[in-house]
Design a protein around this motif. Structure first.
Motif, mmCIF file in Angstrom:
data_model
loop_
_atom_site.group_PDB
_atom_site.id
_atom_site.type_symbol
_atom_site.label_atom_id
_atom_site.label_comp_id
_atom_site.label_asym_id
_atom_site.label_seq_id
_atom_site.Cartn_x
_atom_site.Cartn_y
_atom_site.Cartn_z
ATOM 1 N N GLU A 178 24.434 25.674 48.336
ATOM 2 C CA GLU A 178 23.447 25.020 49.195
ATOM 3 C C GLU A 178 22.014 25.378 48.823
ATOM 4 O OE1 GLU A 178 24.964 28.648 51.588
ATOM 5 O OE2 GLU A 178 25.645 27.299 50.002
ATOM 6 N N TYR A 179 21.843 26.422 48.000
ATOM 7 C CA TYR A 179 20.492 26.842 47.604
ATOM 8 C C TYR A 179 20.187 26.555 46.132
ATOM 9 C CZ TYR A 179 20.808 29.210 52.075
ATOM 10 O OH TYR A 179 20.976 29.456 53.406
ATOM 11 N N THR A 180 20.955 25.666 45.523
ATOM 12 C CA THR A 180 20.752 25.358 44.106
ATOM 13 C C THR A 180 19.323 24.910 43.827
ATOM 14 O OG1 THR A 180 23.082 24.730 43.835
ATOM 15 C CG2 THR A 180 21.526 23.948 42.176
ATOM 16 N N ASP A 181 18.843 23.944 44.580
ATOM 17 C CA ASP A 181 17.486 23.441 44.345
ATOM 18 C C ASP A 181 16.445 24.520 44.591
ATOM 19 O OD1 ASP A 181 18.540 20.990 43.696
ATOM 20 O OD2 ASP A 181 18.152 20.085 45.661
ATOM 21 N N ALA A 182 16.647 25.315 45.629
ATOM 22 C CA ALA A 182 15.685 26.364 45.960
ATOM 23 C C ALA A 182 15.652 27.438 44.872
ATOM 24 C CB ALA A 182 16.033 26.992 47.313
ATOM 25 N N PHE A 183 16.838 27.815 44.354
ATOM 26 C CA PHE A 183 16.886 28.795 43.274
ATOM 27 C C PHE A 183 16.181 28.262 42.029
ATOM 28 C CE2 PHE A 183 21.099 30.921 44.795
ATOM 29 C CZ PHE A 183 20.401 31.560 45.803
ATOM 30 N N ASN A 184 16.458 27.018 41.697
ATOM 31 C CA ASN A 184 15.815 26.442 40.520
ATOM 32 C C ASN A 184 14.302 26.361 40.677
ATOM 33 O OD1 ASN A 184 17.860 25.982 38.578
ATOM 34 N ND2 ASN A 184 18.648 24.274 39.776
ATOM 35 N N ALA A 185 13.839 26.195 41.895
ATOM 36 C CA ALA A 185 12.396 26.154 42.143
ATOM 37 C C ALA A 185 11.752 27.502 41.836
ATOM 38 C CB ALA A 185 12.119 25.746 43.590
ATOM 39 N N GLY B 190 30.663 30.953 55.888
ATOM 40 C CA GLY B 190 29.460 30.902 56.709
ATOM 41 C C GLY B 190 28.875 29.533 56.537
ATOM 42 N N CYS B 191 29.054 28.948 55.384
ATOM 43 C CA CYS B 191 28.747 27.541 55.169
ATOM 44 C C CYS B 191 29.636 27.055 54.048
ATOM 45 C CB CYS B 191 27.282 27.304 54.841
ATOM 46 S SG CYS B 191 26.325 28.723 54.395
ATOM 47 N N GLY B 192 30.351 25.991 54.305
ATOM 48 C CA GLY B 192 31.309 25.505 53.332
ATOM 49 C C GLY B 192 30.644 24.791 52.192
ATOM 50 N N GLY B 193 31.416 24.524 51.135
ATOM 51 C CA GLY B 193 30.863 23.778 50.004
ATOM 52 C C GLY B 193 31.886 23.637 48.910
ATOM 53 N N ASN B 194 31.652 22.729 48.021
ATOM 54 C CA ASN B 194 32.538 22.532 46.883
ATOM 55 C C ASN B 194 32.048 23.330 45.704
ATOM 56 O OD1 ASN B 194 34.078 20.622 48.293
ATOM 57 N ND2 ASN B 194 32.560 19.028 47.856
ATOM 58 N N ASN B 195 32.924 23.510 44.723
ATOM 59 C CA ASN B 195 32.523 24.202 43.513
ATOM 60 C C ASN B 195 31.333 23.497 42.895
ATOM 61 O OD1 ASN B 195 34.643 25.815 43.954
ATOM 62 N ND2 ASN B 195 35.804 25.257 42.135
ATOM 63 N N SER B 196 30.398 24.288 42.400
ATOM 64 C CA SER B 196 29.201 23.688 41.823
ATOM 65 C C SER B 196 28.651 24.622 40.777
ATOM 66 C CB SER B 196 28.144 23.463 42.925
ATOM 67 O OG SER B 196 26.935 23.022 42.363
ATOM 68 N N THR B 197 28.200 24.081 39.686
ATOM 69 C CA THR B 197 27.550 24.874 38.656
ATOM 70 C C THR B 197 26.184 24.283 38.402
ATOM 71 O OG1 THR B 197 29.654 25.385 37.647
ATOM 72 C CG2 THR B 197 27.703 25.718 36.301
ATOM 73 N N ALA B 198 25.186 25.150 38.272
ATOM 74 C CA ALA B 198 23.830 24.648 38.092
ATOM 75 C C ALA B 198 23.135 25.419 37.009
ATOM 76 C CB ALA B 198 23.052 24.781 39.398
ATOM 77 N N GLY B 199 22.343 24.750 36.225
ATOM 78 C CA GLY B 199 21.504 25.410 35.236
ATOM 79 C C GLY B 199 20.078 25.432 35.709
ATOM 80 N N ASN B 200 19.199 26.080 34.936
ATOM 81 C CA ASN B 200 17.805 26.156 35.344
ATOM 82 C C ASN B 200 17.015 25.022 34.711
ATOM 83 O OD1 ASN B 200 18.145 27.258 32.795
ATOM 84 N ND2 ASN B 200 16.348 28.574 32.983
ATOM 85 N N SER B 201 17.460 23.792 35.003
ATOM 86 C CA SER B 201 16.861 22.631 34.370
ATOM 87 C C SER B 201 15.783 21.974 35.201
ATOM 88 C CB SER B 201 17.950 21.599 34.068
ATOM 89 O OG SER B 201 18.620 21.219 35.260
ATOM 90 N N ALA B 202 15.531 22.514 36.404
ATOM 91 C CA ALA B 202 14.542 21.880 37.267
ATOM 92 C C ALA B 202 13.156 21.963 36.649
ATOM 93 C CB ALA B 202 14.530 22.559 38.640
ATOM 94 N N GLU B 203 12.347 20.916 36.904
ATOM 95 C CA GLU B 203 10.980 20.926 36.415
ATOM 96 C C GLU B 203 10.168 21.920 37.237
ATOM 97 O OE1 GLU B 203 9.689 19.340 33.779
ATOM 98 O OE2 GLU B 203 11.766 18.846 33.377
ATOM 99 N N PRO B 204 9.128 22.544 36.680
ATOM 100 C CA PRO B 204 8.306 23.478 37.439
ATOM 101 C C PRO B 204 7.768 22.804 38.686
ATOM 102 C CG PRO B 204 7.806 23.646 35.114
ATOM 103 C CD PRO B 204 8.734 22.476 35.269
#
Length: 452
Positions: free
Chosen positions: A71-78, A31-45
């Motif tokens: 594609e929602y990494t930043d939004a999830f971390n927020a 539905g939307c392509g992307g590369n493998n990505s791993t993200a932690g919850n390191s975003a600042e509040p």
């Protein structure tokens, strides 16, 4: 995308029942392509929600969340950072992967390390993993869902077993400027009107269609519009029609809109489309469309708008249903939710996890998160739409027209992937139309349902 619980014995039984067809589903989250990505919850509040701190001596809780939406990494971390203000004792570990997501998730389940939250497709896969999913039916988050989304998250016995990240929108996109330049004054709703538009576009030297037929998943997004029309013609609903195909009770030849119209449309998009269709992937298609190289973009949806606008900020984007027949009322946009987050019912932090998502779905911060942070169509009631063209046009269209059924949800993506591969064989010339149809029908009975 698949979900389950930690019991290895039950897991083995379940996956044996699912059959080896699951191994075909390496890229289910299409539905939307992307590369493998791993993200932690390191975003600042971040964010300006009305959450208040709740510091105290509450026991420390860690929620492990495994998804396939980079594609929602930043939004999830927020929202993770915002929830930390509400529940300082709750830590959410976020892991995101796409290309190998299903294989890795199966491995986690088999090893007894099922994440507390993970992602699956909606529809048929809601039932596939029903016994592993927390029942959310009586939770505030379920009450907050729109009716269409709640239906997509519900099992056959009516239990809400999933929750979506977003609502979705599936359409045929068009370039308003190119259609106007060609003298196409009305959006085509019938096959004849589309043929007229093609003639006018080509008379002006404009290529009608941008395609991404290298991708297996674009095919299901086109085909579902024809399934909906076939159901209308048969006097039934799409869910019943798909069930009849899975049970082998009907065939393409029983439904001219599938046997004739669908294949004629695909042939038309190739004859009047961008070059080398099997070499054009999603990104290439978006680029072709955004740069004005084609007037219509097939097989895509709401997730593409920002990518289009990044390439051409002043792009004049329009949305429409597919002209599937000579009946204008069958040209419908399709809305709903095709992806679901699942809460592992056997998780030791299931209660805290449900509390977190209740907050996201009902708080003022959460209501605004969908539209202003994630910039998606909210799956919940009483939430603002994002400031994007496609959701705004969707809202206007649905004031006077009905949305089509998200019929891709009634088959598993194991079938849809095989379907896409067979359609690729058809347009490459290695299979005739009837050969492709015969194998599609066999695949539907083999892979179409969780009960197989």
């Amino acid at each position: 995308m698949y979900e389950g619980k930690g019991g290895i014995i039950m897991l083995k039984k379940k996956f044996m029942a699912l059959s080896a067809s699951l191994l075909l589903a390496g890229g289910l989250l299409a539905g939307c392509g992307g590369n493998n990505s791993t993200a932690g919850n390191s975003a600042e509040p971040s964010g300006t929600g009305n959450a208040s701190g709740n510091a105290g001596t509450a026991q420390e809780v860690t929620i492990n969340m495994f998804t396939a939406s980079p594609e929602y990494t930043d939004a999830f971390n927020a929202y993770i950072a915002e929830y930390k203000k509400v529940k300082p004792n709750v830590t959410i570990n976020l892991e995101i992967m796409q290309a190998d997501y299903n294989t890795v998730l199966k491995s986690k389940i088999a090893a007894g390390s099922t994440p507390d939250v993970f992602q699956t497709t909606a529809g048929g896969d809601i039932d596939t993993f029903a016994e592993y999913s927390a029942d959310l039916t009586n939770e505030p988050l379920a009450a907050a869902m729109t009716d269409a989304v709640r239906s997509n998250m519900s099992s056959t016995d009516g239990k809400v077993l999933g929750l979506p990240v977003k609502g979705n929108l599936f359409v045929l996109m068009y370039n308003k400027k190119l259609l106007a330049d060609a003298g196409v004054t009305e959006v085509p709703k019938t096959i004849a009107q589309m043929q007229d538009a093609i003639t006018k576009l080509e008379a002006k030297g404009i290529t009608p269609f941008a395609n991404a037929y290298k991708e297996w998943w674009v095919w299901k997004h086109i085909f579902q519009h024809y399934v909906d029309a076939a159901a209308m013609d048969a006097g039934t609903d799409a869910k019943t029609l798909v069930a009849d195909f899975i049970a082998g009770k009907t065939t393409f030849k029983d439904h001219p809109v599938l046997y004739n119209n669908f294949f004629e449309f695909i042939d038309t998009t190739i004859e009047h489309g961008t070059d080398k269709p099997l070499e054009r992937d999603s990104n290439a298609e978006v680029s072709d469309f955004a740069l004005g190289k084609a007037a219509f973009m097939t097989g895509k949806g709401a997730w593409d708008e920002e990518a289009i606008k990044k390439i051409t900020p002043d792009f004049q984007l329009g949305i429409m249903g597919y002209p599937v027949s000579d009946k204008p009322e069958q040209s419908q946009i399709i809305t709903g939710a095709d992806q679901a987050l699942r809460i592992n019912k056997d998780s030791p932090v299931a209660a805290e996890t449900i509390e977190f998502f209740n907050w996201l779905y009902t708080s003022e911060y959460g209501k605004n998160w969908f539209s202003t942070v994630a910039k998606v169509i909210p799956p919940i009631k009483d939430a603002p739409l994002p400031a994007l063209d496609m959701p705004k046009q969707m809202e206007e269209i649905l004031k006077t027209e009905k949305s089509g059924d998200l019929s891709v949800n009634y088959s598993l993506d194991t079938f849809h992937q095989k379907f896409g591969e067979l359609m690729q064989s058809y347009i490459s010339g290695s299979k005739t139309k009837d050969q492709a149809i015969d194998e599609i029908q066999k695949a539907w009975t083999q892979f179409g349902s969780a009960a197989q």
